[in-house]
Design an enzyme around this catalytic site. Structure first.
Site, short mmCIF file in Angstrom:
data_model
loop_
_atom_site.label_atom_id
_atom_site.label_comp_id
_atom_site.label_asym_id
_atom_site.label_seq_id
_atom_site.Cartn_x
_atom_site.Cartn_y
_atom_site.Cartn_z
N ILE A 16 0.85 -1.19 0.00
CA ILE A 16 0.00 0.00 0.00
C ILE A 16 0.89 1.23 0.00
O ILE A 16 1.65 1.46 0.95
CB ILE A 16 -0.92 0.03 1.24
CG1 ILE A 16 -1.75 -1.25 1.32
CG2 ILE A 16 -1.83 1.26 1.21
CD1 ILE A 16 -2.29 -1.54 2.69
N THR A 17 0.82 2.03 -1.05
CA THR A 17 1.60 3.27 -1.07
C THR A 17 0.88 4.33 -0.25
O THR A 17 -0.35 4.37 -0.21
CB THR A 17 1.83 3.77 -2.51
OG1 THR A 17 0.58 4.13 -3.10
CG2 THR A 17 2.52 2.69 -3.35
N GLY A 18 1.66 5.21 0.39
CA GLY A 18 1.05 6.23 1.23
C GLY A 18 0.31 5.62 2.40
O GLY A 18 -0.83 5.97 2.70
N GLY A 22 -4.26 8.45 7.20
CA GLY A 22 -5.50 8.53 6.45
C GLY A 22 -6.01 7.20 5.94
O GLY A 22 -5.97 6.17 6.63
N TYR A 171 -5.73 18.34 -9.83
CA TYR A 171 -6.15 17.18 -9.06
C TYR A 171 -7.19 16.35 -9.83
O TYR A 171 -7.07 15.12 -9.92
CB TYR A 171 -6.73 17.62 -7.72
CG TYR A 171 -7.17 16.47 -6.85
CD1 TYR A 171 -6.23 15.66 -6.23
CD2 TYR A 171 -8.52 16.19 -6.66
CE1 TYR A 171 -6.63 14.59 -5.44
CE2 TYR A 171 -8.93 15.13 -5.88
CZ TYR A 171 -7.98 14.33 -5.26
OH TYR A 171 -8.38 13.26 -4.50
#
Length: 290
Positions: A16-18, A22, A171
């Protein structure tokens, strides 16, 4: 689903990146509880180790951490090399890392930061890990997008926002690019038993956009916080798409609230997806499209 939740991902390795905060951190905790061997990436060593402790406490299993600033292509390449060295198999790749910035910033490679981090980083990392995913099949690639993909446009004449920058447009474009890439990847992976799906996690109460907030983050987010999902609830769709047995052969789909949904009309434009793939290949210096 007859299998106990704690055994659902037993024997599976998930990256899992990041994953230090959160939605990413909540996703890692949720999959660890289901028995997965979890690996996460993050920029800050302190936050990374804090997340590892929480994930390990939740699942009681093996957790690995990789430090990387994914806005940098050299860092993504180094990260991929470490993953290939340390993880003998890779059953699920969740491209979760991302952010939003009101003002235009450049990545270490001189590219617009939102496009570089939200889109080019997962494009490059996924391509570098594809052989490991194929060797681990059945495997899954999961892209955390957003419903703003519905208002996103790919401006091939100004992908980097050099001439007309807006944080919101940058974004939105990056999130549409995530979905176009996912659908193109699913077509390229047909027959490989590696699936590729995208998702909208919902509007989640995190620190998202806090580094360089725009008007929405400054004025409206504080008012909306009581109505937002918690990170744990926001992670539910990522966990579902990564782990649900009934989705093992489902590919090229977009999910929200753990259900398949139609994404924007633009996201199904195969000519745009093919063009974006080729442009992306050049921007990250891949020798040829995988």
């Amino acid at each position: 689903m007859n299998e106990p939740r704690s055994m659902l991902m037993a024997g599976k390795t998930v990256l899992i990146t990041g994953g230090t905060g959160g939605i990413g951190r909540a996703t890692a905790v949720g999959l660890a509880k289901r028995g997965a061997h979890v690996a996460i990436t993050g920029r800050d060593p302190g936050r990374l180790q804090d997340a590892v402790r929480e994930i390990r406490a939740a699942g009681g299993g093996q957790v690995e951490a990789f430090i990387a600033d994914m806005s940098s292509q050299s860092e993504v390449r180094r990260l991929a090399g470490e993953i290939l060295q340390d993880l003998p198999r890779l059953d699920v790749l969740i491209n979760n890392v991302g952010g939003c910035w009101e003002t235009r910033h450049l990545s270490p490679d001189g590219l617009e930061y939102t496009f570089a981090l939200n889109y080019l980083a997962p494009f490059l990392l996924t391509n570098l890990l594809l052989d490991r995913l194929r060797a681990s099949a059945p495997a899954r690639v999961v892209a955390v997008s957003s419903n703003v993909q519905a208002i996103g446009r790919i401006d091939f004449d100004d992908l980097q926002g050099e001439y007309d920058y807006s944080g919101a447009r940058a974004y939105n474009q990056s999130k549409l690019a995530n979905v176009l890439f996912t659908y193109e990847l699913s077509r390229k992976l047909q027959g490989s038993r590696v699936t590729a799906n995208a998702l909208h996690p919902g509007v989640v109460n995190t620190r998202f956009g806090a580094e360089d907030p725009g008007t929405i983050q400054r004025l409206f987010v504080p008012l909306m916080r009581p109505l937002m999902k918690t990170p744990r609830r926001g992670a539910a769709t990522s966990i579902h798409v990564a782990s649900a047995p009934e989705l093992e052969q489902v590919t090229g789909c977009y999910f929200a609230n753990s259900r398949a949904r139609k994404s924007s009309d633009r996201s199904y434009d195969q000519a745009a997806a093919s063009r974006l793939w080729q442009v992306s290949t050049e921007l990250v210096n891949l020798s040829a499209p995988e």
